[in-house]
Design an enzyme around this catalytic site. Structure first.
Site, PDB file in Angstrom:
ATOM      1  N   ARG A 112      14.429 -10.404 -38.906  1.00  0.00           N
ATOM      2  CA  ARG A 112      13.603 -11.079 -39.763  1.00  0.00           C
ATOM      3  C   ARG A 112      14.041 -10.907 -41.561  1.00  0.00           C
ATOM      4  NH1 ARG A 112       9.075  -9.228 -40.916  1.00  0.00           N
ATOM      5  NH2 ARG A 112       8.786  -8.451 -38.799  1.00  0.00           N
TER       6      ARG A 112
ATOM      7  N   TYR B 156       8.615 -37.150 -49.364  1.00  0.00           N
ATOM      8  CA  TYR B 156       8.442 -37.035 -47.787  1.00  0.00           C
ATOM      9  C   TYR B 156       7.222 -36.918 -47.423  1.00  0.00           C
ATOM     10  CZ  TYR B 156       8.687 -35.013 -43.149  1.00  0.00           C
ATOM     11  OH  TYR B 156       8.839 -34.930 -41.812  1.00  0.00           O
TER      12      TYR B 156
ATOM     13  N   ASP C   7      13.562 -31.376 -54.881  1.00  0.00           N
ATOM     14  CA  ASP C   7      14.167 -31.321 -53.694  1.00  0.00           C
ATOM     15  C   ASP C   7      15.427 -32.122 -53.490  1.00  0.00           C
ATOM     16  OD1 ASP C   7      14.480 -32.494 -51.066  1.00  0.00           O
ATOM     17  OD2 ASP C   7      12.300 -32.336 -50.675  1.00  0.00           O
TER      18      ASP C   7
ATOM     19  N   LYS D  60      19.418 -32.157 -42.821  1.00  0.00           N
ATOM     20  CA  LYS D  60      19.625 -33.658 -43.049  1.00  0.00           C
ATOM     21  C   LYS D  60      21.266 -33.451 -43.745  1.00  0.00           C
ATOM     22  CE  LYS D  60      15.570 -34.935 -42.375  1.00  0.00           C
ATOM     23  NZ  LYS D  60      14.683 -33.886 -42.670  1.00  0.00           N
TER      24      LYS D  60
HETATM   25  O1  P1T Z   1      12.127 -31.611 -41.414  1.00  0.00           O
HETATM   26  P1  P1T Z   1      12.349 -30.543 -42.362  1.00  0.00           P
HETATM   27  O2  P1T Z   1      13.515 -29.682 -42.159  1.00  0.00           O
HETATM   28  O3  P1T Z   1      11.332 -29.512 -42.181  1.00  0.00           O
HETATM   29  O4  P1T Z   1      12.395 -30.979 -43.867  1.00  0.00           O
HETATM   30  C1  P1T Z   1      11.523 -31.607 -44.492  1.00  0.00           C
HETATM   31  C2  P1T Z   1      11.683 -32.484 -45.545  1.00  0.00           C
HETATM   32  C3  P1T Z   1      11.861 -32.038 -46.952  1.00  0.00           C
HETATM   33  N1  P1T Z   1      12.198 -32.915 -47.986  1.00  0.00           N
HETATM   34  C4  P1T Z   1      12.758 -34.072 -47.540  1.00  0.00           C
HETATM   35  C5  P1T Z   1      13.091 -35.008 -48.751  1.00  0.00           C
HETATM   36  C6  P1T Z   1      12.721 -34.515 -46.346  1.00  0.00           C
HETATM   37  O5  P1T Z   1      13.043 -36.004 -46.053  1.00  0.00           O
HETATM   38  C7  P1T Z   1      12.335 -33.940 -45.241  1.00  0.00           C
HETATM   39  C8  P1T Z   1      12.343 -34.278 -43.742  1.00  0.00           C
HETATM   40  N2  P1T Z   1      12.456 -35.652 -43.682  1.00  0.00           N
HETATM   41  C9  P1T Z   1      12.316 -36.290 -42.654  1.00  0.00           C
HETATM   42  C10 P1T Z   1      12.282 -35.753 -41.254  1.00  0.00           C
HETATM   43  C11 P1T Z   1      12.615 -38.037 -42.531  1.00  0.00           C
HETATM   44  O6  P1T Z   1      12.767 -38.341 -41.499  1.00  0.00           O
HETATM   45  O7  P1T Z   1      12.460 -38.244 -43.649  1.00  0.00           O
END
Ligand code: P1T
Length: 410
Positions: free
Chosen positions: A71, A123, A195, A220
């Protein structure tokens, strides 16, 4: 046994201190993506470093160790952090189990009573975590059109500690000028976090434009194969990194070693994947723009996009050539037309997420942004007819055929 121990210690040293040989040649983006944190393993000569799939480590005496508990730290995670820090031109990175966990770590740097300015279109999960979780711990938020520097400036109060922007925004594809916002943040004694999920470090490097923190959903483009959920925060500020590492270790929202290893493997092809996403998206954006079926096409690579000039300056590959990524949003007449359009697509899969090699299509109002109240969505232009395309790296011709087929069937 002594030999093995010495070799393992040397390996750990290279993991913890990074690659010294590489530094000598001032390597480019793809060389770093392939080699930083990914040196051959010395014990066996394995070209691909092994996964340290362990929760704990033998200690040579009381409090005598390099790693103590996964951790707190893990060699595979450290390799991933080194590699992404290098790509984002930071000095360090802190990995998390998801993009939301990474964002939550940034918000956890603040204290009750602090104020955050966020892009009004982010998001849906970012909106939700601020609105439903961090608000209960005394953080206050202003949702601002950060494309306008004057709007950001007038939202700053004595309590403001952080400006958090998404550029381009999900899903409206609006841009914020990072360099201009960073200057305002510095002048006001406020941190700027960006972001960078939609662009990846291949097309946008906010730390080089003076942002303090960069956050990614590595789920992503960085992982890029739709098989891992992860997140990361990168910075050049050692005191911020220290505090983030403390949050990572204390809260424990860490990624597992195997997910870190898969993401490292994917990073090796980031440059070629991003070029292909960009190429396909450009071709599709022109096709979509020429069709009368859409009320609007949102893609910063189109000259009709209101922030096209900023995109050309801010979204550039490591050689300085503009690149606009693989995300396109289109607005159809209403939800029924959107539903039919999606139904007639065969290669694009209806799914949440983005940035994978396979093309996906999403209906933000009922999927990724369902947690944003309907009135707020409409104010952002996020109508029920809006459809978001994550353009993959399949053959351009096949994607065009898929879109043309769906349009003909409409
Ligand atoms: O899903 P996660 O790994 O927790 O990421 C969150 C997140 C943060 N910032 C942006 C710009 C994002 O697009 C996302 C997650 N977005 C999707 C799951 C989506 O389909 O837009």
């Amino acid at each position: 046994m002594i030999l093995v121990t010495a070799v393992v210690e040397k390996n750990i040293k290279s993991v913890t201190e990074g690659t010294t040989d590489l530094k000598k040649i001032n390597p480019g983006f793809s060389t770093r993506a392939i080699h930083v944190g990914q040196e051959p393993e010395e014990l066996t000569g394995a070209v691909v470093p092994p996964i340290f799939q362990t929760s704990t480590y033998q200690q040579s005496g009381f409090a005598e160790y390099t790693f103590d508990y996964s951790r707190a730290d893990n060699p595979t995670r450290k390799n991933l952090e080194h590699c992404i820090a290098s790509l984002e031109e930071g000095t360090g990175a802190v990995a998390f189990g998801s993009g939301m966990a990474a964002e939550s770590a940034i918000f956890s740097l603040l204290s009750a009573g602090d104020h955050i300015i966020l892009s009004d279109n982010v998001y849906g999960g970012t909106y939700r975590v601020m609105d439903k979780i961090f608000s209960r711990f005394g953080l206050t938020a202003s949702w601002v059109n950060t494309s306008s520097i004057d709007s950001i400036r007038s939202a700053i109060t004595k309590q403001t500690r952080l400006i958090f922007i998404e550029t381009p925004t999900n899903p409206m594809m609006q841009l914020t000028d990072i360099a201009q916002t960073a200057k305002l943040a510095k002048d006001s004694g406020v941190l700027l976090a960006v972001d960078n999920t939609f662009m990846s470090p291949y097309f946008q490097r906010p730390l080089s434009l003076d942002a303090d923190l960069v956050v990614h959903s590595t789920t992503k483009y960085l992982n890029g194969h739709s098989d891992v959920v992860g997140g990361i925060v990168i910075s050049k500020d050692e005191s911020l990194l220290e505090r983030l590492r403390f949050i990572q270790m204390s809260v424990g929202a860490i990624p597992g070693p195997f997910d870190c290893w898969l993401t490292l493997r994917s990073l090796k092809t980031l440059a070629v994947r991003m070029q292909a996403h960009h190429r396909n998206a450009m071709a599709l954006a022109h096709e979509l723009y020429d069709s009368s079926a859409f009320k609007q096409v949102f893609y910063p690579g189109l000259t009709s996009h209101p922030h096209h000039e900023l995109a050309k300056k801010q979204q550039v590959d490591p050689s300085g050539n503009p690149g606009f990524g693989g995300m396109i949003s289109v607005e159809l007449k209403d939800i029924d037309t959107a539903r039919r359009f999606v139904k007639y697509l065969h290669i694009f899969t209806l799914a949440e997420s983005l940035g994978g090699v396979e093309s996906l299509v999403c209906h933000p109002a009922t999927m990724t942004h369902a947690s944003v109240p309907a009135e707020k969505r409409l104010l952002l232009g996020l109508s029920d007819g809006l459809v978001r395309l994550s353009v993959g790296i399949e053959d351009t011709h096949d994607l065009l055929t898929d879109i043309r087929g769906a349009l003909a069937a409409l």
